[in-house]
Design a protein around this motif. Structure first.
Motif, PDB file in Angstrom:
ATOM      1  N   LEU A  70       0.821  -1.210   0.000  1.00  0.00           N
ATOM      2  CA  LEU A  70       0.000   0.000   0.000  1.00  0.00           C
ATOM      3  C   LEU A  70       0.856   1.261   0.000  1.00  0.00           C
ATOM      4  N   ALA A  71       1.946   1.225   0.737  1.00  0.00           N
ATOM      5  CA  ALA A  71       2.848   2.376   0.841  1.00  0.00           C
ATOM      6  C   ALA A  71       4.201   1.878   1.317  1.00  0.00           C
ATOM      7  N   SER A  72       5.236   2.640   1.008  1.00  0.00           N
ATOM      8  CA  SER A  72       6.579   2.290   1.467  1.00  0.00           C
ATOM      9  C   SER A  72       7.376   3.566   1.698  1.00  0.00           C
ATOM     10  N   ALA A  73       8.402   3.447   2.543  1.00  0.00           N
ATOM     11  CA  ALA A  73       9.262   4.580   2.875  1.00  0.00           C
ATOM     12  C   ALA A  73      10.564   4.042   3.433  1.00  0.00           C
ATOM     13  N   SER A  74      11.579   4.881   3.485  1.00  0.00           N
ATOM     14  CA  SER A  74      12.852   4.557   4.127  1.00  0.00           C
ATOM     15  C   SER A  74      13.288   5.746   4.958  1.00  0.00           C
ATOM     16  N   ARG A  75      13.970   5.471   6.055  1.00  0.00           N
ATOM     17  CA  ARG A  75      14.518   6.518   6.899  1.00  0.00           C
ATOM     18  C   ARG A  75      15.928   6.124   7.308  1.00  0.00           C
ATOM     19  N   VAL A  76      16.836   7.118   7.340  1.00  0.00           N
ATOM     20  CA  VAL A  76      18.172   6.894   7.889  1.00  0.00           C
ATOM     21  C   VAL A  76      18.107   7.216   9.374  1.00  0.00           C
ATOM     22  N   SER A  77      19.035   6.675  10.121  1.00  0.00           N
ATOM     23  CA  SER A  77      19.015   6.855  11.574  1.00  0.00           C
ATOM     24  C   SER A  77      19.198   8.319  11.952  1.00  0.00           C
ATOM     25  N   SER A  78      18.491   8.684  13.007  1.00  0.00           N
ATOM     26  CA  SER A  78      18.565  10.027  13.558  1.00  0.00           C
ATOM     27  C   SER A  78      18.567   9.908  15.078  1.00  0.00           C
ATOM     28  N   ALA A  79      19.003  10.962  15.742  1.00  0.00           N
ATOM     29  CA  ALA A  79      19.119  10.956  17.208  1.00  0.00           C
ATOM     30  C   ALA A  79      17.831  11.438  17.856  1.00  0.00           C
ATOM     31  N   GLY A  80      17.747  11.221  19.163  1.00  0.00           N
ATOM     32  CA  GLY A  80      16.652  11.761  19.947  1.00  0.00           C
ATOM     33  C   GLY A  80      15.359  10.971  19.867  1.00  0.00           C
ATOM     34  N   ARG A  81      15.426   9.697  19.555  1.00  0.00           N
ATOM     35  CA  ARG A  81      14.236   8.851  19.447  1.00  0.00           C
ATOM     36  C   ARG A  81      14.050   8.050  20.713  1.00  0.00           C
ATOM     37  N   GLU A  82      12.833   7.639  20.975  1.00  0.00           N
ATOM     38  CA  GLU A  82      12.544   6.884  22.192  1.00  0.00           C
ATOM     39  C   GLU A  82      12.280   5.416  21.854  1.00  0.00           C
ATOM     40  N   SER A  83      13.285   4.589  22.088  1.00  0.00           N
ATOM     41  CA  SER A  83      13.136   3.151  21.880  1.00  0.00           C
ATOM     42  C   SER A  83      12.346   2.560  23.034  1.00  0.00           C
ATOM     43  N   LEU A  84      11.428   1.686  22.708  1.00  0.00           N
ATOM     44  CA  LEU A  84      10.638   1.046  23.756  1.00  0.00           C
ATOM     45  C   LEU A  84      11.439  -0.027  24.480  1.00  0.00           C
ATOM     46  N   LYS A  85      12.410  -0.613  23.793  1.00  0.00           N
ATOM     47  CA  LYS A  85      13.302  -1.588  24.442  1.00  0.00           C
ATOM     48  C   LYS A  85      14.530  -1.770  23.573  1.00  0.00           C
ATOM     49  N   GLY A  86      15.566  -2.380  24.142  1.00  0.00           N
ATOM     50  CA  GLY A  86      16.743  -2.739  23.373  1.00  0.00           C
ATOM     51  C   GLY A  86      17.880  -1.743  23.381  1.00  0.00           C
ATOM     52  N   SER A  87      17.654  -0.494  23.764  1.00  0.00           N
ATOM     53  CA  SER A  87      18.752   0.463  23.721  1.00  0.00           C
ATOM     54  C   SER A  87      19.736   0.176  24.859  1.00  0.00           C
ATOM     55  N   ASP A  88      21.019   0.419  24.574  1.00  0.00           N
ATOM     56  CA  ASP A  88      22.060   0.167  25.560  1.00  0.00           C
ATOM     57  C   ASP A  88      23.118   1.243  25.412  1.00  0.00           C
ATOM     58  N   PRO A  89      23.247   2.122  26.416  1.00  0.00           N
ATOM     59  CA  PRO A  89      22.509   2.160  27.670  1.00  0.00           C
ATOM     60  C   PRO A  89      21.054   2.579  27.447  1.00  0.00           C
ATOM     61  N   ALA A  90      20.241   2.400  28.463  1.00  0.00           N
ATOM     62  CA  ALA A  90      18.821   2.736  28.371  1.00  0.00           C
ATOM     63  C   ALA A  90      18.660   4.178  27.908  1.00  0.00           C
ATOM     64  N   GLY A  91      17.771   4.373  26.952  1.00  0.00           N
ATOM     65  CA  GLY A  91      17.501   5.712  26.430  1.00  0.00           C
ATOM     66  C   GLY A  91      18.449   6.184  25.345  1.00  0.00           C
ATOM     67  N   PHE A  92      19.448   5.357  24.988  1.00  0.00           N
ATOM     68  CA  PHE A  92      20.426   5.758  23.976  1.00  0.00           C
ATOM     69  C   PHE A  92      19.773   5.839  22.605  1.00  0.00           C
ATOM     70  N   SER A  93      20.049   6.914  21.869  1.00  0.00           N
ATOM     71  CA  SER A  93      19.566   7.113  20.505  1.00  0.00           C
ATOM     72  C   SER A  93      20.532   8.046  19.797  1.00  0.00           C
ATOM     73  N   ALA A  94      21.081   7.602  18.674  1.00  0.00           N
ATOM     74  CA  ALA A  94      22.063   8.393  17.942  1.00  0.00           C
ATOM     75  C   ALA A  94      21.826   8.264  16.437  1.00  0.00           C
ATOM     76  N   ALA A  95      22.349   9.233  15.718  1.00  0.00           N
ATOM     77  CA  ALA A  95      22.263   9.183  14.253  1.00  0.00           C
ATOM     78  C   ALA A  95      23.343   8.267  13.687  1.00  0.00           C
ATOM     79  N   THR A  96      24.510   8.245  14.332  1.00  0.00           N
ATOM     80  CA  THR A  96      25.630   7.434  13.852  1.00  0.00           C
ATOM     81  C   THR A  96      26.333   6.753  15.023  1.00  0.00           C
TER      82      THR A  96
END
Length: 173
Positions: A143-169
């Motif tokens: 129905l639809a498709s898209a792609s995104r490159v990584s960006s910082a400041g996102r809220e992962s529901l689980k899996g980030s290490d350390p907790a809350g970590f989010s980076a573009a690179t």
């Protein structure tokens, strides 16, 4: 002041009818519009949520988030890729076998997140980023498709290490 007549009056009448015509859109037109609304959502993103932490050395985690289209009969899929900056200074895919396939994320009724970790052992310091491709499907029809490159400041529901970590690179030496 002169009364409006001729072509100007016709144009004004058409402009006045536009909102009524838009609200009476066909079900197919409304379905097409709603299928594309997730593409503009702030819940459509990719991030690096793991970058060589002490307890998982040489791993880079890529997480994606995709909003649902509100229909439980539609399904959502993600495909994860890891890229690095090559000697020419351009982003290139990590070549680890065949092109990764799409992974089923679940019903498109609501927003969903999923992630994948990549093990890397660079011979020299490299900078990595994630690329997530998204698909909304009804059966086998995309129905639809898209792609995104990584960006910082996102809220992962689980899996980030350390907790809350989010980076573009992620840079690994």
């Amino acid at each position: 002041m002169r009364p409006t007549s001729g072509p100007i009056a016709c144009l004004l009448a058409l402009v006045a009818l536009l909102p009524a015509a838009a609200s009476g859109a066909s079900p197919a037109a409304r379905a097409r519009a709603s299928a594309h609304s997730p593409l503009q959502s702030r819940q459509l993103w990719a991030t690096i949520d793991l970058c060589n932490p002490p307890d998982q050395p040489h791993y880079v985690g890529v997480r994606g988030s995709m909003p649902g289209d509100g229909r439980a009969t539609d399904s959502m899929y993600m495909r994860f890729r890891l890229q690095y900056v090559n000697a020419a200074g351009q982003w290139a895919d990590i070549a680890n076998g065949p092109v990764p396939s799409f992974v089923a994320v679940g019903s498109a009724r609501t927003t969903r997140q999923l992630g994948r970790s990549f093990q890397v052992r660079p011979q020299r310091a490299l900078t990595f980023r994630g690329v997530v491709s998204f698909q909304w499907r009804h059966g086998s029809r995309v129905l639809a498709s898209a792609s995104r490159v990584s960006s910082a400041g996102r809220e992962s529901l689980k899996g980030s290490d350390p907790a809350g970590f989010s980076a573009a690179t992620c840079r690994i030496a």
